[in-house]
Design a protein around this motif. Structure first.
Motif, short mmCIF file in Angstrom:
data_model
loop_
_atom_site.label_atom_id
_atom_site.label_comp_id
_atom_site.label_asym_id
_atom_site.label_seq_id
_atom_site.Cartn_x
_atom_site.Cartn_y
_atom_site.Cartn_z
N GLU A 24 -18.92 -29.00 -26.95
CA GLU A 24 -20.10 -28.60 -27.44
C GLU A 24 -19.84 -26.96 -27.56
O GLU A 24 -18.93 -26.51 -27.18
CB GLU A 24 -21.20 -28.69 -26.02
N VAL A 25 -20.74 -26.59 -28.46
CA VAL A 25 -20.94 -25.22 -28.69
C VAL A 25 -22.12 -24.58 -28.06
O VAL A 25 -23.25 -25.09 -28.32
CB VAL A 25 -20.86 -24.92 -30.22
N PHE A 26 -21.87 -23.87 -27.04
CA PHE A 26 -23.16 -23.21 -26.60
C PHE A 26 -23.57 -22.21 -27.18
O PHE A 26 -22.67 -21.11 -27.71
CB PHE A 26 -22.67 -22.84 -25.05
N ARG A 27 -24.84 -21.71 -27.01
CA ARG A 27 -25.55 -20.57 -27.69
C ARG A 27 -25.80 -19.62 -26.76
O ARG A 27 -26.49 -19.80 -25.83
CB ARG A 27 -26.91 -20.91 -28.37
N GLY A 28 -24.97 -18.60 -26.83
CA GLY A 28 -24.90 -17.53 -25.94
C GLY A 28 -25.53 -16.17 -26.33
O GLY A 28 -25.38 -15.79 -27.59
N HIS A 29 -26.43 -15.45 -25.69
CA HIS A 29 -26.95 -14.39 -25.64
C HIS A 29 -26.38 -13.01 -25.21
O HIS A 29 -26.11 -13.05 -23.97
CB HIS A 29 -28.42 -14.27 -25.51
N CYS A 30 -25.62 -12.30 -26.02
CA CYS A 30 -24.65 -11.34 -25.55
C CYS A 30 -25.69 -10.11 -25.19
O CYS A 30 -26.98 -10.22 -25.35
CB CYS A 30 -23.77 -10.84 -26.67
N ARG A 31 -25.14 -9.25 -24.04
CA ARG A 31 -26.01 -8.19 -23.49
C ARG A 31 -25.19 -6.96 -23.95
O ARG A 31 -24.05 -6.77 -23.81
CB ARG A 31 -26.30 -8.32 -22.15
N ASP A 32 -25.76 -6.00 -24.09
CA ASP A 32 -25.42 -4.15 -24.14
C ASP A 32 -25.13 -3.84 -22.84
O ASP A 32 -26.15 -2.81 -22.30
CB ASP A 32 -26.36 -3.71 -24.92
N ARG A 33 -24.50 -4.19 -22.04
CA ARG A 33 -24.15 -3.69 -20.71
C ARG A 33 -22.85 -3.18 -20.51
O ARG A 33 -21.97 -3.74 -19.75
CB ARG A 33 -24.36 -4.84 -19.53
N ILE A 37 -19.97 -5.88 -20.54
CA ILE A 37 -20.39 -6.66 -21.70
C ILE A 37 -20.89 -5.93 -22.96
O ILE A 37 -21.90 -5.24 -22.31
CB ILE A 37 -21.08 -8.21 -21.18
N GLN A 38 -20.51 -6.35 -24.26
CA GLN A 38 -21.34 -5.73 -25.10
C GLN A 38 -21.09 -6.11 -26.44
O GLN A 38 -19.89 -7.13 -26.58
CB GLN A 38 -21.05 -4.04 -25.31
N PRO A 39 -21.85 -6.11 -27.26
CA PRO A 39 -21.87 -6.96 -28.49
C PRO A 39 -20.61 -5.93 -29.44
O PRO A 39 -20.33 -4.86 -29.36
CB PRO A 39 -23.18 -6.56 -29.48
N ALA A 40 -19.88 -6.90 -30.28
CA ALA A 40 -18.96 -6.44 -31.24
C ALA A 40 -18.91 -7.09 -32.71
O ALA A 40 -18.43 -8.10 -32.73
CB ALA A 40 -17.48 -6.28 -30.55
N GLY A 41 -20.05 -6.75 -33.21
CA GLY A 41 -20.21 -7.66 -34.58
C GLY A 41 -20.45 -9.03 -34.05
O GLY A 41 -21.86 -9.33 -33.43
N ILE A 42 -19.85 -10.10 -34.69
CA ILE A 42 -20.34 -11.38 -34.28
C ILE A 42 -19.81 -11.96 -32.93
O ILE A 42 -19.94 -13.14 -32.49
CB ILE A 42 -20.15 -12.46 -35.42
N VAL A 63 -18.29 -21.08 -27.00
CA VAL A 63 -19.72 -20.39 -27.16
C VAL A 63 -19.47 -19.31 -28.46
O VAL A 63 -18.69 -18.85 -28.63
CB VAL A 63 -19.98 -19.41 -25.76
N GLU A 64 -20.66 -19.54 -29.14
CA GLU A 64 -21.35 -18.67 -30.14
C GLU A 64 -21.95 -17.64 -29.74
O GLU A 64 -23.18 -18.06 -29.28
CB GLU A 64 -21.63 -19.23 -31.40
N TRP A 65 -21.79 -16.17 -29.94
CA TRP A 65 -22.83 -15.01 -29.26
C TRP A 65 -23.71 -14.64 -30.44
O TRP A 65 -23.11 -14.35 -31.58
CB TRP A 65 -21.71 -14.18 -28.75
N VAL A 66 -24.65 -14.32 -30.14
CA VAL A 66 -25.60 -13.60 -30.81
C VAL A 66 -26.09 -12.43 -30.03
O VAL A 66 -26.21 -12.77 -28.56
CB VAL A 66 -26.94 -14.28 -31.40
N THR A 67 -27.04 -11.47 -30.40
CA THR A 67 -27.63 -10.40 -29.58
C THR A 67 -28.88 -10.44 -29.72
O THR A 67 -29.33 -10.18 -31.18
CB THR A 67 -26.90 -8.83 -30.04
N VAL A 84 -26.58 -19.81 -22.69
CA VAL A 84 -25.86 -18.86 -21.67
C VAL A 84 -26.59 -17.68 -21.58
O VAL A 84 -26.69 -17.04 -22.77
CB VAL A 84 -24.33 -18.75 -22.30
N LEU A 85 -26.94 -17.18 -20.55
CA LEU A 85 -27.32 -15.86 -20.17
C LEU A 85 -26.35 -14.94 -19.30
O LEU A 85 -25.92 -15.43 -18.10
CB LEU A 85 -28.73 -15.92 -19.50
N PRO A 86 -25.69 -14.25 -19.68
CA PRO A 86 -24.65 -13.38 -19.05
C PRO A 86 -25.34 -12.31 -18.09
O PRO A 86 -26.28 -11.84 -18.46
CB PRO A 86 -23.64 -12.79 -20.13
N VAL A 87 -24.34 -12.00 -17.22
CA VAL A 87 -24.63 -10.60 -16.43
C VAL A 87 -26.24 -10.19 -16.08
O VAL A 87 -27.04 -9.62 -16.80
CB VAL A 87 -24.24 -9.49 -17.34
#
Length: 254
Positions: A24-33, A37-42, A63-67, A84-87
């Motif tokens: 499966e491909v999980f929808r993950g929400h990146c966090r700016d921490r 953890i932090q976003p870097a483009g896609i 996992v595919e990340w979005v912010t 997925v919810l990180p950190v």
């Protein structure tokens, strides 16, 4: 040596735990921490993101990340619109809709700031009742703050907005912590740190929302993280990124 050890463990994990029949491909929400953890483009980067990506890969997924703003992430999690919810920390409200995976602890300090030159004084927690307090919407600070009754709390979407509201006398006090951009507050000469500071050991999690269709893989992924903890892989990930390792035992009170 650490890289060689990690490669060996990866192969062992693949041998011991066959990949899921239905990847499966999980929808993950990146966090700016940063630096955790932090976003870097896609992409989402940092040790916490790598931890999640490895655990999912061992279970046969990706996992595919979005912010997304954190308050919106929590709302979407209740509806099963993110996987997925990180950190994050856990509180009573989050326990009702999140399936947590504990991967370590870190020491946290809670700080309160007032406008420099103001007469505001907070020497103990109960002193806060007299003031208008600014906090980030959807954020967990401590059990003491988040479950308190009678506080006059106003919420904002970012620390910069909290500071502006304080400087324009729309707030009397703002709260921050060791993971909520404290440098923005400490480095501002127009702010003054108040006397009361709370110290505690803060458990760290990533979670799968109970309403997510991916919740059926929760036990598999939790077991992967437990295995990673036992063999020291999570410590290796954090050390590779140059980030302090999250301790499994709560730190001693300082």
């Amino acid at each position: 040596m650490a890289l060689r050890s990690w490669i060996c463990w990866c192969w062992l994990a693949l041998l011991m735990f066959p990949l899921s029949v239905s990847a499966e491909v999980f929808r993950g929400h990146c966090r700016d921490r940063p630096p955790m953890i932090q976003p870097a483009g896609i992409h989402c980067v940092g040790p916490a993101a790598e931890l999640i990506e490895r655990a999912l890969a061992y279970a046969g997924h990706q996992v595919e990340w979005v912010t997304v703003p954190w308050a919106r992430t929590l709302y979407m999690a209740q509806r099963g619109e993110v996987d997925v919810l990180p950190v994050h920390s856990m509180d009573r409200a989050r326990e009702t809709f999140l399936l947590p995976i504990h991967y370590g602890n870190r020491s946290r300090e809670i700080y309160y700031f007032a406008k420099a030159g103001s007469p505001t004084r907070v020497e103990r927690f109960d002193d806060l009742i007299a003031y208008r307090i600014g906090a980030l919407r959807g954020s967990y600070y401590s059990d003491e703050f988040n479950t308190a009754q009678g506080l006059n709390v106003f919420y904002s979407v970012g620390p910069e907005q909290l500071i502006e509201m304080l400087l324009h006398d729309r707030l009397d006090v703002v709260i921050t912590s060791t993971i909520h951009d404290p440098d923005l507050f400490f480095s501002n000469p127009r702010l003054r740190k108040l006397e009361y500071v709370e110290h505690f050991a803060n458990k760290r999690y990533f979670s799968i929302p109970a309403a997510s269709p991916m919740a059926r893989y929760y036990d598999d992924i939790r077991q992967m993280v437990e295995l990673m903890l036992k063999r020291g892989e999570i410590e290796d990930i954090y050390r590779h990124h140059g980030v302090p390792v999250p301790a499994m035992d709560p730190p001693a009170d300082g």
